[in-house]
Motif scaffolding. Sequence first.
Motif, PDB file in Angstrom:
ATOM      1  N   VAL A  11       0.851  -1.183   0.000  1.00  0.00           N
ATOM      2  CA  VAL A  11       0.000   0.000   0.000  1.00  0.00           C
ATOM      3  C   VAL A  11       0.890   1.237   0.000  1.00  0.00           C
ATOM      4  N   SER A  12       0.792   2.004  -1.070  1.00  0.00           N
ATOM      5  CA  SER A  12       1.616   3.212  -1.172  1.00  0.00           C
ATOM      6  C   SER A  12       1.117   4.274  -0.206  1.00  0.00           C
ATOM      7  N   ASP A  13       1.986   5.211   0.116  1.00  0.00           N
ATOM      8  CA  ASP A  13       1.584   6.314   0.984  1.00  0.00           C
ATOM      9  C   ASP A  13       0.473   7.139   0.332  1.00  0.00           C
ATOM     10  N   ALA A  14       0.536   7.298  -1.002  1.00  0.00           N
ATOM     11  CA  ALA A  14      -0.496   8.064  -1.712  1.00  0.00           C
ATOM     12  C   ALA A  14      -1.857   7.362  -1.621  1.00  0.00           C
ATOM     13  N   ALA A  15      -1.870   6.036  -1.789  1.00  0.00           N
ATOM     14  CA  ALA A  15      -3.124   5.286  -1.701  1.00  0.00           C
ATOM     15  C   ALA A  15      -3.699   5.367  -0.291  1.00  0.00           C
ATOM     16  N   LEU A  16      -2.855   5.239   0.712  1.00  0.00           N
ATOM     17  CA  LEU A  16      -3.295   5.329   2.102  1.00  0.00           C
ATOM     18  C   LEU A  16      -3.861   6.715   2.397  1.00  0.00           C
ATOM     19  N   ALA A  17      -3.201   7.753   1.908  1.00  0.00           N
ATOM     20  CA  ALA A  17      -3.684   9.122   2.118  1.00  0.00           C
ATOM     21  C   ALA A  17      -5.023   9.340   1.416  1.00  0.00           C
ATOM     22  N   ALA A  18      -5.202   8.750   0.230  1.00  0.00           N
ATOM     23  CA  ALA A  18      -6.467   8.896  -0.501  1.00  0.00           C
ATOM     24  C   ALA A  18      -7.612   8.247   0.255  1.00  0.00           C
ATOM     25  N   VAL A  19      -7.375   7.079   0.822  1.00  0.00           N
ATOM     26  CA  VAL A  19      -8.409   6.399   1.607  1.00  0.00           C
ATOM     27  C   VAL A  19      -8.724   7.199   2.867  1.00  0.00           C
ATOM     28  N   ALA A  21      -8.481  10.323   3.311  1.00  0.00           N
ATOM     29  CA  ALA A  21      -9.110  11.605   2.991  1.00  0.00           C
ATOM     30  C   ALA A  21     -10.583  11.483   2.619  1.00  0.00           C
ATOM     31  N   LYS A  22     -11.056  10.268   2.369  1.00  0.00           N
ATOM     32  CA  LYS A  22     -12.459  10.087   1.994  1.00  0.00           C
ATOM     33  C   LYS A  22     -13.360  10.458   3.169  1.00  0.00           C
ATOM     34  N   PRO A  23     -14.491  11.095   2.873  1.00  0.00           N
ATOM     35  CA  PRO A  23     -15.412  11.436   3.956  1.00  0.00           C
ATOM     36  C   PRO A  23     -16.095  10.176   4.492  1.00  0.00           C
ATOM     37  N   PRO A  24     -16.448  10.189   5.771  1.00  0.00           N
ATOM     38  CA  PRO A  24     -17.156   9.019   6.320  1.00  0.00           C
ATOM     39  C   PRO A  24     -18.537   8.890   5.693  1.00  0.00           C
ATOM     40  N   SER A  25     -19.032   7.676   5.646  1.00  0.00           N
ATOM     41  CA  SER A  25     -20.338   7.414   5.067  1.00  0.00           C
ATOM     42  C   SER A  25     -21.120   6.513   6.005  1.00  0.00           C
ATOM     43  N   ASN A  26     -22.337   6.883   6.278  1.00  0.00           N
ATOM     44  CA  ASN A  26     -23.185   6.060   7.129  1.00  0.00           C
ATOM     45  C   ASN A  26     -23.913   4.980   6.340  1.00  0.00           C
ATOM     46  N   ILE A  27     -24.159   5.233   5.066  1.00  0.00           N
ATOM     47  CA  ILE A  27     -24.854   4.271   4.229  1.00  0.00           C
ATOM     48  C   ILE A  27     -23.843   3.700   3.251  1.00  0.00           C
ATOM     49  N   PRO A  28     -23.701   2.397   3.225  1.00  0.00           N
ATOM     50  CA  PRO A  28     -22.691   1.823   2.328  1.00  0.00           C
ATOM     51  C   PRO A  28     -23.068   1.995   0.866  1.00  0.00           C
TER      52      PRO A  28
END
Length: 134
Positions: A11-19, A21-28
Amino acid sequence: DDTMPQFSPLVSDAALAAVAAKPPSNIPRFRYVGPSLHVGATTVLLGDAIHTVKPYFGLGVNSALEDVTALQTALDRHPHDRGAALAAYSDARAGEAEALVRISRGLDRPGALGFLTFVLPIILDGVFHGLAPR
């Protein structure tokens, strides 16, 4: 890196940062990783790693058990070629995983439509089962 160092090279640092940075979601959001459920001859995905489905349908565990059976069958059919076995497994299970996601998306309707297509049939099933058990 400290908790699971075996995954750091994957897992690259860029991929980890992208994940992160995603906003939380209550509904999948119901997603599917296919059409390929494997990478080369060394990595295969099973169960909920392949798809997201409504958790209260019981489809995740049942699907995972079917994935294990399909993987074993593929390995038995290709005992000397792991790459071919994993490709055969992907071919066997990808369509089912995609269908589970489509079903979950179809049943994830808001408001009255969701009630009519999901909640009401469950209630009626319970009522009719109580009135006319087998």
